[in-house]
Design an enzyme around this catalytic site. Structure first.
Site, PDB file in Angstrom:
ATOM      1  N   ASN A 125     -61.986  36.783  29.254  1.00 54.33           N
ATOM      2  CA  ASN A 125     -62.483  36.659  30.625  1.00 54.33           C
ATOM      3  C   ASN A 125     -63.693  37.571  30.809  1.00 54.33           C
ATOM      4  O   ASN A 125     -63.765  38.673  30.251  1.00 54.33           O
ATOM      5  CB  ASN A 125     -61.387  36.914  31.669  1.00 54.33           C
ATOM      6  CG  ASN A 125     -60.719  38.257  31.557  1.00 54.33           C
ATOM      7  OD1 ASN A 125     -60.596  38.812  30.470  1.00 54.33           O
ATOM      8  ND2 ASN A 125     -60.280  38.798  32.673  1.00 54.33           N
ATOM      9  N   ILE A 126     -64.647  37.064  31.570  1.00 56.28           N
ATOM     10  CA  ILE A 126     -65.886  37.807  31.834  1.00 56.28           C
ATOM     11  C   ILE A 126     -66.107  37.795  33.340  1.00 56.28           C
ATOM     12  O   ILE A 126     -66.412  36.744  33.923  1.00 56.28           O
ATOM     13  CB  ILE A 126     -67.083  37.164  31.101  1.00 56.28           C
ATOM     14  CG1 ILE A 126     -66.801  37.071  29.593  1.00 56.28           C
ATOM     15  CG2 ILE A 126     -68.358  37.964  31.370  1.00 56.28           C
ATOM     16  CD1 ILE A 126     -67.817  36.239  28.812  1.00 56.28           C
ATOM     17  N   GLU A 127     -65.890  38.948  33.963  1.00 53.39           N
ATOM     18  CA  GLU A 127     -65.977  39.024  35.422  1.00 53.39           C
ATOM     19  C   GLU A 127     -67.395  39.320  35.882  1.00 53.39           C
ATOM     20  O   GLU A 127     -68.246  39.750  35.104  1.00 53.39           O
ATOM     21  CB  GLU A 127     -64.978  40.086  35.925  1.00 53.39           C
ATOM     22  CG  GLU A 127     -63.550  39.671  35.608  1.00 53.39           C
ATOM     23  CD  GLU A 127     -62.495  40.610  36.168  1.00 53.39           C
ATOM     24  OE1 GLU A 127     -62.842  41.719  36.634  1.00 53.39           O
ATOM     25  OE2 GLU A 127     -61.318  40.209  36.141  1.00 53.39           O
ATOM     26  N   CYS A 136     -62.790  32.513  33.173  1.00 51.16           N
ATOM     27  CA  CYS A 136     -61.527  32.841  32.495  1.00 51.16           C
ATOM     28  C   CYS A 136     -61.693  32.751  30.980  1.00 51.16           C
ATOM     29  O   CYS A 136     -62.582  32.068  30.463  1.00 51.16           O
ATOM     30  CB  CYS A 136     -60.440  31.865  32.916  1.00 51.16           C
ATOM     31  SG  CYS A 136     -59.971  31.960  34.641  1.00 51.16           S
ATOM     32  N   GLU A 138     -59.845  31.184  28.862  1.00 52.85           N
ATOM     33  CA  GLU A 138     -59.620  29.839  28.318  1.00 52.85           C
ATOM     34  C   GLU A 138     -60.896  29.009  28.328  1.00 52.85           C
ATOM     35  O   GLU A 138     -61.216  28.314  27.358  1.00 52.85           O
ATOM     36  CB  GLU A 138     -58.556  29.101  29.151  1.00 52.85           C
ATOM     37  CG  GLU A 138     -57.175  29.715  29.101  1.00 52.85           C
ATOM     38  CD  GLU A 138     -56.921  30.725  30.209  1.00 52.85           C
ATOM     39  OE1 GLU A 138     -57.854  31.501  30.536  1.00 52.85           O
ATOM     40  OE2 GLU A 138     -55.808  30.749  30.738  1.00 52.85           O
ATOM     41  N   CYS A 168     -55.143  29.021  34.842  1.00 55.38           N
ATOM     42  CA  CYS A 168     -55.288  28.768  36.279  1.00 55.38           C
ATOM     43  C   CYS A 168     -55.606  27.286  36.516  1.00 55.38           C
ATOM     44  O   CYS A 168     -55.868  26.535  35.572  1.00 55.38           O
ATOM     45  CB  CYS A 168     -56.399  29.653  36.855  1.00 55.38           C
ATOM     46  SG  CYS A 168     -58.072  29.097  36.463  1.00 55.38           S
ATOM     47  N   CYS A 209     -58.941  26.033  35.065  1.00 55.84           N
ATOM     48  CA  CYS A 209     -58.895  25.920  33.601  1.00 55.84           C
ATOM     49  C   CYS A 209     -58.056  24.731  33.163  1.00 55.84           C
ATOM     50  O   CYS A 209     -58.378  24.067  32.180  1.00 55.84           O
ATOM     51  CB  CYS A 209     -58.353  27.199  32.973  1.00 55.84           C
ATOM     52  SG  CYS A 209     -59.548  28.552  33.004  1.00 55.84           S
TER      53      CYS A 209
HETATM   54  N1  THU Z   1     -57.848  35.014  34.066  1.00 60.02           N
HETATM   55  C1  THU Z   1     -58.018  34.434  32.840  1.00 60.02           C
HETATM   56  O1  THU Z   1     -58.962  34.764  32.120  1.00 60.02           O
HETATM   57  N2  THU Z   1     -57.143  33.492  32.455  1.00 60.02           N
HETATM   58  C2  THU Z   1     -56.013  33.141  33.139  1.00 60.02           C
HETATM   59  O2  THU Z   1     -55.253  32.296  32.667  1.00 60.02           O
HETATM   60  C3  THU Z   1     -55.722  33.772  34.434  1.00 60.02           C
HETATM   61  C4  THU Z   1     -56.800  34.615  34.995  1.00 60.02           C
HETATM   62  C5  THU Z   1     -58.755  36.093  34.465  1.00 60.02           C
HETATM   63  C6  THU Z   1     -59.726  35.795  35.569  1.00 60.02           C
HETATM   64  C7  THU Z   1     -59.982  37.182  36.119  1.00 60.02           C
HETATM   65  O3  THU Z   1     -60.974  37.820  35.353  1.00 60.02           O
HETATM   66  C8  THU Z   1     -58.680  37.922  35.912  1.00 60.02           C
HETATM   67  O4  THU Z   1     -57.991  37.192  34.897  1.00 60.02           O
HETATM   68  C9  THU Z   1     -57.806  38.042  37.145  1.00 60.02           C
HETATM   69  O5  THU Z   1     -57.643  36.827  37.763  1.00 60.02           O
END
Ligand code: THU
Length: 138
Positions: free
Chosen positions: A43-45, A54, A56, A87, A90
């Site tokens: 994940n890259i915020e 996310c 995935e 989510c 995804c």
């Molecule tokens: N996130 C994912 O990368 N994959 C998931 O299946 C659930 C959520 C990430 C998005 C965000 O950066 C952090 O988790 C919190 O939601």
């Protein structure tokens, strides 16, 4: 069913690259192609939170951008007590690009759960619904 171990190892390695300064929720993912190749993602915020991607989707886009189109499985790992399931956004993207693949989840204790995509996204909307509208090669 797929062999989960090597996928989970790759997803764990990708998780170390997670950029999650806002949620501190670090996620790693890997997709396995039909031929057995692995493509990872994390994940890259973003400071504009909605632009976060996310793990995935990062993994899947990584594979598709390398020319891959056929997939067997996707694995997702996080550090929680429970399993981290893809989510809603995804799920749609995985269904569109990878179809009814195995979805392997592993929690912070290393327990593993494997489900099929169709069980995560019943009655899906997908590429087949647009079939009559497509024209030529795209
Ligand atoms: N996130 C994912 O990368 N994959 C998931 O299946 C659930 C959520 C990430 C998005 C965000 O950066 C952090 O988790 C919190 O939601």
């Amino acid at each position: 069913m797929v062999k989960a171990k090597s996928l989970l190892r790759a997803a764990r390695r990708a998780q170390t690259n997670a950029h999650a300064p806002y949620s501190r929720f670090r996620v790693g993912a890997v997709v396995q192609t039909a031929r057995g190749r692995l493509y990872t993602g994390c994940n890259i915020e973003n400071s504009s939170y909605g632009l976060t991607i996310c793990a995935e989707r990062t993994a899947l886009f990584n594979a598709v951008s390398a020319g891959e189109r056929r997939f067997k499985a996707i694995a997702v790992v996080a550090d929680e007590k429970g399993y981290t399931s893809p989510c809603g956004a995804c799920r749609q993207v995985i269904w569109d690009l990878a179809g009814n693949v195995d979805v392997i989840m592993s929690n912070g204790s290393g327990d593993v759960r494997i489900v099929k995509m169709i069980d995560l996204l019943p009655h899906p909307f997908g590429p087949k619904n647009l079939k009559t509208r497509r024209r030529g090669k795209t």
